[in-house]
Every structure is written in structure tokens, then in C-alpha cells.
Motif scaffolding. Structure first.
Motif, PDB file in Angstrom:
ATOM      1  N   ASP A 212       0.842  -1.199   0.000  1.00 21.69           N
ATOM      2  CA  ASP A 212       0.000   0.000   0.000  1.00 21.69           C
ATOM      3  C   ASP A 212       0.876   1.246   0.000  1.00 21.69           C
ATOM      4  O   ASP A 212       1.747   1.402   0.856  1.00 21.69           O
ATOM      5  N   VAL A 213       0.606   2.117  -0.966  1.00 21.68           N
ATOM      6  CA  VAL A 213       1.429   3.325  -1.156  1.00 21.68           C
ATOM      7  C   VAL A 213       0.516   4.545  -1.082  1.00 21.68           C
ATOM      8  O   VAL A 213      -0.554   4.563  -1.700  1.00 21.68           O
TER       9      VAL A 213
ATOM     10  N   ALA B 112       2.933   4.270  -9.045  1.00 23.73           N
ATOM     11  CA  ALA B 112       2.099   3.131  -9.456  1.00 23.73           C
ATOM     12  C   ALA B 112       2.839   2.257 -10.476  1.00 23.73           C
ATOM     13  O   ALA B 112       2.702   1.036 -10.475  1.00 23.73           O
ATOM     14  N   ASP B 113       3.630   2.895 -11.353  1.00 24.75           N
ATOM     15  CA  ASP B 113       4.424   2.115 -12.315  1.00 24.75           C
ATOM     16  C   ASP B 113       5.543   1.356 -11.610  1.00 24.75           C
ATOM     17  O   ASP B 113       5.876   0.235 -11.976  1.00 24.75           O
ATOM     18  N   LYS B 114       6.092   1.977 -10.601  1.00 23.79           N
ATOM     19  CA  LYS B 114       7.199   1.354  -9.870  1.00 23.79           C
ATOM     20  C   LYS B 114       6.710   0.155  -9.038  1.00 23.79           C
ATOM     21  O   LYS B 114       7.406  -0.834  -8.892  1.00 23.79           O
ATOM     22  N   PHE B 115       5.493   0.306  -8.472  1.00 20.91           N
ATOM     23  CA  PHE B 115       4.947  -0.761  -7.621  1.00 20.91           C
ATOM     24  C   PHE B 115       3.622  -1.239  -8.223  1.00 20.91           C
ATOM     25  O   PHE B 115       2.541  -0.949  -7.690  1.00 20.91           O
ATOM     26  N   PRO B 116       3.687  -1.961  -9.353  1.00 18.91           N
ATOM     27  CA  PRO B 116       2.461  -2.272 -10.099  1.00 18.91           C
ATOM     28  C   PRO B 116       1.475  -3.151  -9.349  1.00 18.91           C
ATOM     29  O   PRO B 116       0.282  -3.123  -9.642  1.00 18.91           O
ATOM     30  N   SER B 117       1.939  -3.910  -8.340  1.00 14.29           N
ATOM     31  CA  SER B 117       0.967  -4.766  -7.641  1.00 14.29           C
ATOM     32  C   SER B 117       0.411  -4.078  -6.386  1.00 14.29           C
ATOM     33  O   SER B 117      -0.437  -4.641  -5.692  1.00 14.29           O
TER      34      SER B 117
ATOM     35  N   GLN C 268      -8.021  12.436 -11.823  1.00 17.51           N
ATOM     36  CA  GLN C 268      -9.029  11.396 -12.074  1.00 17.51           C
ATOM     37  C   GLN C 268      -9.464  11.396 -13.540  1.00 17.51           C
ATOM     38  O   GLN C 268      -9.655  10.344 -14.143  1.00 17.51           O
ATOM     39  N   PHE C 269      -9.585  12.587 -14.106  1.00 22.66           N
ATOM     40  CA  PHE C 269      -9.981  12.712 -15.513  1.00 22.66           C
ATOM     41  C   PHE C 269      -8.919  12.058 -16.410  1.00 22.66           C
ATOM     42  O   PHE C 269      -9.233  11.322 -17.344  1.00 22.66           O
ATOM     43  N   LYS C 270      -7.649  12.327 -16.081  1.00 18.03           N
ATOM     44  CA  LYS C 270      -6.562  11.756 -16.900  1.00 18.03           C
ATOM     45  C   LYS C 270      -6.538  10.242 -16.763  1.00 18.03           C
ATOM     46  O   LYS C 270      -6.284   9.531 -17.721  1.00 18.03           O
ATOM     47  N   GLN C 271      -6.792   9.757 -15.550  1.00 18.36           N
ATOM     48  CA  GLN C 271      -6.800   8.300 -15.372  1.00 18.36           C
ATOM     49  C   GLN C 271      -7.952   7.676 -16.162  1.00 18.36           C
ATOM     50  O   GLN C 271      -7.792   6.671 -16.843  1.00 18.36           O
TER      51      GLN C 271
ATOM     52  N   LYS D  31      -5.270   2.256 -19.620  1.00 14.58           N
ATOM     53  CA  LYS D  31      -5.840   1.508 -18.486  1.00 14.58           C
ATOM     54  C   LYS D  31      -4.719   0.815 -17.726  1.00 14.58           C
ATOM     55  O   LYS D  31      -3.788   0.294 -18.310  1.00 14.58           O
ATOM     56  N   ARG D  32      -4.795   0.838 -16.418  1.00 16.70           N
ATOM     57  CA  ARG D  32      -3.831   0.071 -15.629  1.00 16.70           C
ATOM     58  C   ARG D  32      -4.584  -0.991 -14.838  1.00 16.70           C
ATOM     59  O   ARG D  32      -5.777  -0.845 -14.552  1.00 16.70           O
ATOM     60  N   GLU D  33      -3.868  -2.048 -14.511  1.00 21.15           N
ATOM     61  CA  GLU D  33      -4.505  -3.172 -13.810  1.00 21.15           C
ATOM     62  C   GLU D  33      -5.121  -2.705 -12.495  1.00 21.15           C
ATOM     63  O   GLU D  33      -6.242  -3.018 -12.156  1.00 21.15           O
ATOM     64  N   LYS D  34      -4.334  -1.915 -11.753  1.00 20.45           N
ATOM     65  CA  LYS D  34      -4.842  -1.392 -10.477  1.00 20.45           C
ATOM     66  C   LYS D  34      -5.017   0.110 -10.625  1.00 20.45           C
ATOM     67  O   LYS D  34      -4.026   0.830 -10.831  1.00 20.45           O
ATOM     68  N   GLN D  35      -6.236   0.563 -10.537  1.00 20.55           N
ATOM     69  CA  GLN D  35      -6.508   1.986 -10.658  1.00 20.55           C
ATOM     70  C   GLN D  35      -6.002   2.726  -9.418  1.00 20.55           C
ATOM     71  O   GLN D  35      -6.086   2.205  -8.294  1.00 20.55           O
TER      72      GLN D  35
END
Ligand SMILES: C[S@@+](CC[C@H](N)C(=O)[O-])C[C@H]1O[C@@H](n2cnc3c(N)ncnc32)[C@H](O)[C@@H]1O
Length: 358
Positions: free
Chosen positions: A199-200, A215-220, A237-240, A245-249
Motif C-alpha cells: 500500500d502506497v 504506481a508504475d514502480k509498484f504495479p501490484s 481522475q480525468f486523466k486516469q 488503463k492500468r490493472e490497479k486503478q
């Protein structure tokens, strides 16, 4: 004395755990590789920029120069001119270095970003007084759509100003953000053994640039970006929603980092990137205490921000003086952190890490 001495140039494969985090542009030579001024992608041989003697900028503290700067800043019409000048300098530096500042801003302001505000905003929030000051030439400080729409271009511009000989923004990001992530990695390896970062929390995430790197550094990991500006969070939030798409939002939280309301001992890593130079010392102390409360035993705090060794007047922000006068490492120890370590991760910025004792 030189501010810092670069180590040697080396090629960097990527910034994350086996994944490339940012797209590569061609370098000046037209090759699709990135030249990074650092020792090696291998954290065990990480060499920070060499440190000189710790010096505060001459305009901070109780010196005649600091009194002149203070007087200039408190004289409103002149301060407005300084703010206008600082803003124009940022925009023109940005556009000269191929950052399409006005285009990026226009696209956001003409988008559907406004719909995100009510989804992300916490109407109960009470803003601390310091936060209601003008910042970065915006009269409403960080509480405005213009500040939010310009934030990413401003981040890019500040990054390229930190590494003026970089051939592209991507290359400057590779150095500034890559070395920050590497300092975190080194701290984790040294003091957290093999424990997984689950958790980050990114306190002061703004429009999510630092959060996306994490999030890229700690993808899980479950990654949360927290900020006091609902406008910045709406942009994040708009950019996301509209980006890859990423596995974990990433989860975006509108709260005060001094008192988040999040559960104690719920994070393994708390990052505070480029936030503290905008805060009075009292808020910094509160942010450190709150980070300590939020981290699990063995958890890591990572702060990155202006280095007190930089002699350059970096902006017109109201609390820079307090930032430079605070002994950050000491404040971290007083908050309870151990293994407090500082490295100059680029010519302008330091990364300070610490651990919550087990
Ligand atoms: C320069 S931006 C941070 C940029 C971002 N972390 C990055 O590295 O790209 C500073 C941010 O700190 C936020 N901030 C300042 N005080 C805060 C507080 N007490 N709690 C949460 N966020 C705060 C501001 O709203 C602003 O978005």
C-alpha cells in the motif's frame, strides 16, 4: 564551490520493476535510448550527486538580503509583477523546450474535466490558513481550474529547468524521477529486507504525476493519491479515466495530509514529493507525524523536494524561507523515524528517506 558534481553518464533501461514507465523520445542523436546522468540502474551501486557544504540560499533567514527579498514580496504591486514575471518565464521556458504549455492547458479547460469535481471533492474539508495564500501566480493558489490545468506543464517545465542539458523532457524526467525512485528502492532494500510494498500513499499528489510514477514502480500495490486541491484531483481522475488503463486503478482522496482521517498503520510507503517547500514549518511537522501514524512498522517515508544547497531562487512561494530554515532530517527523527538518510538525487533536489521502527 560547485553546487554538485555530476557522476558519469550511463544508459538506463527502465525505471520500474521490469516495466518501462515513460515513453522514450528520440535523443538529439536520433537514437531511441535515454542517457541518464547517474551511476547505474542497479540500486546496489547507486551513486548520488556529490554533496557540497550545506548552504542555505543567501536570501533566507535573518540576512540583509533575505530582509530585502521579504520586503519586496510583501509589497503587493511589486510582488504581482514578480509573480507575472515568474509565470511568463515558466511558460516561455516550457514552450522553448517543446512543452506545449498553452495547448495542454486549453485541451483540459475545454474538456469534460469539470464533471470530476463533484466525484472527488470532500465538501467537509477545512482548508488550513496557509493553503489559502496565492501560490505560483494564481490568486486562488491551488484552488483553481487554471492552476490545475497548468500543473502538468508546470511540472514538466520545472523538471527540465533542473536538468537544463537534458535533450528532452523525458530525459529530464528519467533523471529527476528515476533517481528519486532509485533512492526509495535503495532504502527499501537496505532497511525493509524482502517485505512487499502493498500500500502506497502519495501525499500532495497534485494532478498525479508522482503518483503515476509510484504506481508504475509498484504495479501490484494499492496506490492512493491524496491532495488538498479538489481541482488537481479532478484533473488526476480525468486523466486516469481517459488515459491508458492500468490493472490497479489509483485511488484519489481529497483530504488534508496533516490529518487525513485514513486508518493508522495502513501503508508501507508514504511519499511526499515537492510539497514541503509550499508549507509552513508547522504543517511540515504535522505532515511528518501523520505519515508516521499511517505507516506500518518497518514502513518507509520518502520526501523529495528542493535541496537547501541550491542557490537559485526557485519560485515566489510564500513559505520557502521556513522550508529552508527547518532541519528536515531532525524533524523526521523527532517524528519517530529512524535510518533518516538524504541524497542529492539531481542538482536541485534531495530525497530524504526514513523508516518507522518495528
Ligand atoms: C508541487 S505540488 C506536488 C507535485 C506532485 N507530488 C509531483 O511530484 O508531481 C504540491 C501539492 O501539495 C499539495 N498540498 C499542500 N499542502 C497539502 C496538505 N496539507 N495536504 C495535502 N496536500 C497538500 C498542493 O495542493 C499541491 O498539489
Amino acid at each position: 564551490m560547485a553546487l554538485c558534481t555530476p557522476t558519469h553518464y550511463a544508459k538506463l533501461g527502465n525505471l520500474s520493476n521490469g516495466r518501462s514507465t515513460i515513453s522514450r523520445n528520440s535523443t538529439r542523436q536520433g537514437q531511441r535510448s535515454v542517457i541518464v546522468r547517474m551511476a547505474s540502474p542497479d540500486v546496489s551501486t547507486f551513486k548520488p550527486y556529490e554533496e557540497g557544504e550545506l548552504e542555505r540560499p543567501r536570501w533566507t533567514g535573518e540576512t540583509p538580503l533575505s530582509r530585502v527579498v521579504g520586503a519586496l514580496i510583501s509589497f503587493k504591486p511589486l510582488y504581482s509583477v514578480m509573480k507575472f514575471g515568474a509565470r511568463q518565464a515558466l511558460i516561455s521556458t516550457a514552450e522553448k523546450t517543446n512543452i506545449p504549455w498553452r495547448q495542454m492547458t486549453k485541451e483540459l479547460l475545454e474538456s469534460e474535466v469539470y464533471k470530476e469535481l463533484e466525484r472527488v471533492q470532500n465538501l467537509e474539508i477545512v482548508y488550513p490558513d496557509y493553503y489559502l495564500n496565492p501560490f505560483h501566480a494564481y490568486d486562488e493558489g491551488n484552488l483553481s481550474w487554471l492552476a490545475a490545468a497548468e500543473a502538468e506543464a508546470a511540472t514538466m517545465s520545472i523538471t527540465i529547468r533542473a536538468i537544463p542539458d537534458a535533450s528532452s523532457v523525458d530525459e529530464a524526467f528519467e533523471i529527476v524521477r528515476g533517481n528519486w525512485l532509485r533512492a526509495i528502492d535503495k532504502h527499501l532494500q537496505q532497511y525493509c529486507g524482502n517485505s512487499t510494498v502493498r500500500d502506497v500513499l502519495d501525499i500532495g499528489c497534485s494532478v498525479g504525476v508522482s503518483t503515476k510514477f509510484l504506481a508504475d514502480k509498484f504495479p501490484s500495490a494499492n496506490v492512493t493519491g491524496l491532495d488538498l486541491s479538489p481541482y488537481f484531483l479532478a484533473v488526476a481522475q480525468f486523466k486516469q479515466r481517459n488515459g491508458p488503463k492500468r490493472e490497479k486503478q489509483i485511488k484519489w482522496v481529497h483530504a488534508n495530509g496533516e490529518n487525513t482521517g485514513l486508518p493508522s498503520s495502513s501503508f508501507d510507503l508514504v511519499s511526499i514529493a515537492y510539497v514541503l517547500h509550499e508549507c509552513p514549518a508547522k504543517a511540515t511537522v504535522n505532515l511528518l507525524k501523520e505519515a508516521f501514524r499511517l505507516l506500518r512498522p518497518g514502513g518507509t517515508i520518502a520526501i523529495t523536494d528542493n535541496s537547501p544547497k541550491s542557490k537559485k531562487l526557485q519560485s515566489t512561494e510564500p513559505f520557502l524561507d521556513e522550508y529552508y530554515l527547518l532541519d528536515l532530517e531532525d524533524a523526521m527523527r523527532q517524528a519517530g523515524f529512524t535510518h533518516v538518510e538524504t541524497v542529492l538525487t539531481d542538482p536541485r533536489h534531495r530525497t530524504v528517506t526514513g523508516t518507522v521502527p518495528r
